[in-house]
Design a protein around this motif. Structure first.
Motif, PDB file in Angstrom:
ATOM      1  N   PRO A 132       0.828  -1.214   0.000  1.00 19.73           N
ATOM      2  CA  PRO A 132       0.000   0.000   0.000  1.00 19.73           C
ATOM      3  C   PRO A 132       0.856   1.255   0.000  1.00 19.73           C
ATOM      4  O   PRO A 132       1.896   1.323   0.657  1.00 19.73           O
ATOM      5  CB  PRO A 132      -0.803  -0.129   1.296  1.00 19.73           C
ATOM      6  CG  PRO A 132      -0.016  -1.066   2.154  1.00 19.73           C
ATOM      7  CD  PRO A 132       0.640  -2.021   1.207  1.00 19.73           C
ATOM      8  N   ALA A 133       0.400   2.268  -0.753  1.00 25.68           N
ATOM      9  CA  ALA A 133       1.137   3.532  -0.838  1.00 25.68           C
ATOM     10  C   ALA A 133       0.792   4.406   0.354  1.00 25.68           C
ATOM     11  O   ALA A 133      -0.159   4.150   1.094  1.00 25.68           O
ATOM     12  CB  ALA A 133       0.786   4.239  -2.140  1.00 25.68           C
ATOM     13  N   ALA A 134       1.566   5.458   0.523  1.00 24.50           N
ATOM     14  CA  ALA A 134       1.344   6.381   1.631  1.00 24.50           C
ATOM     15  C   ALA A 134      -0.005   7.071   1.482  1.00 24.50           C
ATOM     16  O   ALA A 134      -0.456   7.367   0.372  1.00 24.50           O
ATOM     17  CB  ALA A 134       2.462   7.411   1.670  1.00 24.50           C
ATOM     18  N   GLU A 135      -0.655   7.323   2.584  1.00 23.14           N
ATOM     19  CA  GLU A 135      -1.949   8.005   2.570  1.00 23.14           C
ATOM     20  C   GLU A 135      -1.758   9.452   2.125  1.00 23.14           C
ATOM     21  O   GLU A 135      -0.931  10.183   2.685  1.00 23.14           O
ATOM     22  CB  GLU A 135      -2.561   7.965   3.971  1.00 23.14           C
ATOM     23  CG  GLU A 135      -3.972   8.477   4.050  1.00 23.14           C
ATOM     24  CD  GLU A 135      -4.970   7.563   3.358  1.00 23.14           C
ATOM     25  OE1 GLU A 135      -6.085   8.042   3.069  1.00 23.14           O
ATOM     26  OE2 GLU A 135      -4.630   6.386   3.114  1.00 23.14           O
ATOM     27  N   PRO A 136      -2.506   9.913   1.107  1.00 20.47           N
ATOM     28  CA  PRO A 136      -2.346  11.298   0.648  1.00 20.47           C
ATOM     29  C   PRO A 136      -2.915  12.279   1.666  1.00 20.47           C
ATOM     30  O   PRO A 136      -3.817  11.951   2.441  1.00 20.47           O
ATOM     31  CB  PRO A 136      -3.142  11.323  -0.659  1.00 20.47           C
ATOM     32  CG  PRO A 136      -4.137  10.224  -0.510  1.00 20.47           C
ATOM     33  CD  PRO A 136      -3.476   9.163   0.302  1.00 20.47           C
ATOM     34  N   ALA A 137      -2.416  13.488   1.627  1.00 21.04           N
ATOM     35  CA  ALA A 137      -2.901  14.532   2.521  1.00 21.04           C
ATOM     36  C   ALA A 137      -4.363  14.841   2.220  1.00 21.04           C
ATOM     37  O   ALA A 137      -4.791  14.844   1.064  1.00 21.04           O
ATOM     38  CB  ALA A 137      -2.053  15.790   2.357  1.00 21.04           C
TER      39      ALA A 137
END
Length: 207
Positions: free
Chosen positions: A38-43
């Motif tokens: 999973p990619a980093a959670e966007p702002a």
């Protein structure tokens, strides 16, 4: 039937089957394994701006028409490229074969379009998150401003059907023709490599 006739018949059917697999590739391309980390959670502020942008680029009322336009362009180019191949064209000389293959083409276009339509909400969510990771809020706002202009809206309307433009379609057909021309040598090399690994001809292999 002579050996030569059998070889020619097999060549034609291989072309048909390869063409069928090629036509189905848009379906499989949208069903790839999603097992990546999973990619980093966007702002949150970026995600909100990106979601607004996606709603502008792909308005709800136009999504189905865009999918149909895109699929028509893709399938038309693919089938035209197949019909340019001599062995495939020869197989299509049989009206029964042509009828069955045309039904297959229509079925794949319909199924793929339905799959894309059903998956559109998920795709928009994914695109919103992807844009949010890559662009700042000011950048997303600039994009939103552009796509709100008449030129931006014209771009949205035309971009999904641009694959059917004659110049692009010709380029795609030429690219596919080169791929077809290279295929026999590639398949021969693959067979030879597999036989080297297995230590026996593929025709005799049971596993």
């Amino acid at each position: 039937m002579t050996n030569r006739e059998r070889i020619m018949l097999m060549s034609r059917w291989k072309s048909i089957l390869f063409g069928a697999a090629l036509v189905m590739s848009p379906v499989s391309a949208h069903a790839q394994d999603q097992g990546a980390a999973p990619a980093a959670e966007p702002a949150a502020d970026r995600l909100a701006a990106a979601t607004q942008l996606m709603d502008l680029i792909l308005p709800t009322a136009q999504r189905d028409a865009m999918v149909e336009q895109m699929m028509k362009a893709i399938m038309t180019t693919m089938t035209a490229s197949l019909k340019d191949q001599p062995s495939f064209a020869a197989a299509m000389q049989n009206p029964k074969v042509e009828t069955v293959f045309n039904r297959f083409i229509d079925r794949q276009r319909q199924q793929t379009a339905e799959q894309l339509k059903a998956g559109m909400p998920g795709m928009l969510t994914a695109m919103s998150r992807a844009y949010a990771r890559r662009f700042t809020v000011p950048q997303l706002a600039e994009m939103h401003s552009f796509f709100s202009t008449p030129t931006g809206q014209a771009y949205v309307r035309e971009s999904y059907g641009i694959l059917s433009d004659p110049d692009i379609a010709t380029w795609q057909r030429d690219l596919m023709a080169k791929g077809f021309a290279r295929l026999p040598e590639e398949m021969k090399a693959l067979q030879q490599e597999l036989e080297g690994v297995l230590g026996k001809p593929l025709a005799e292999s049971k596993s």
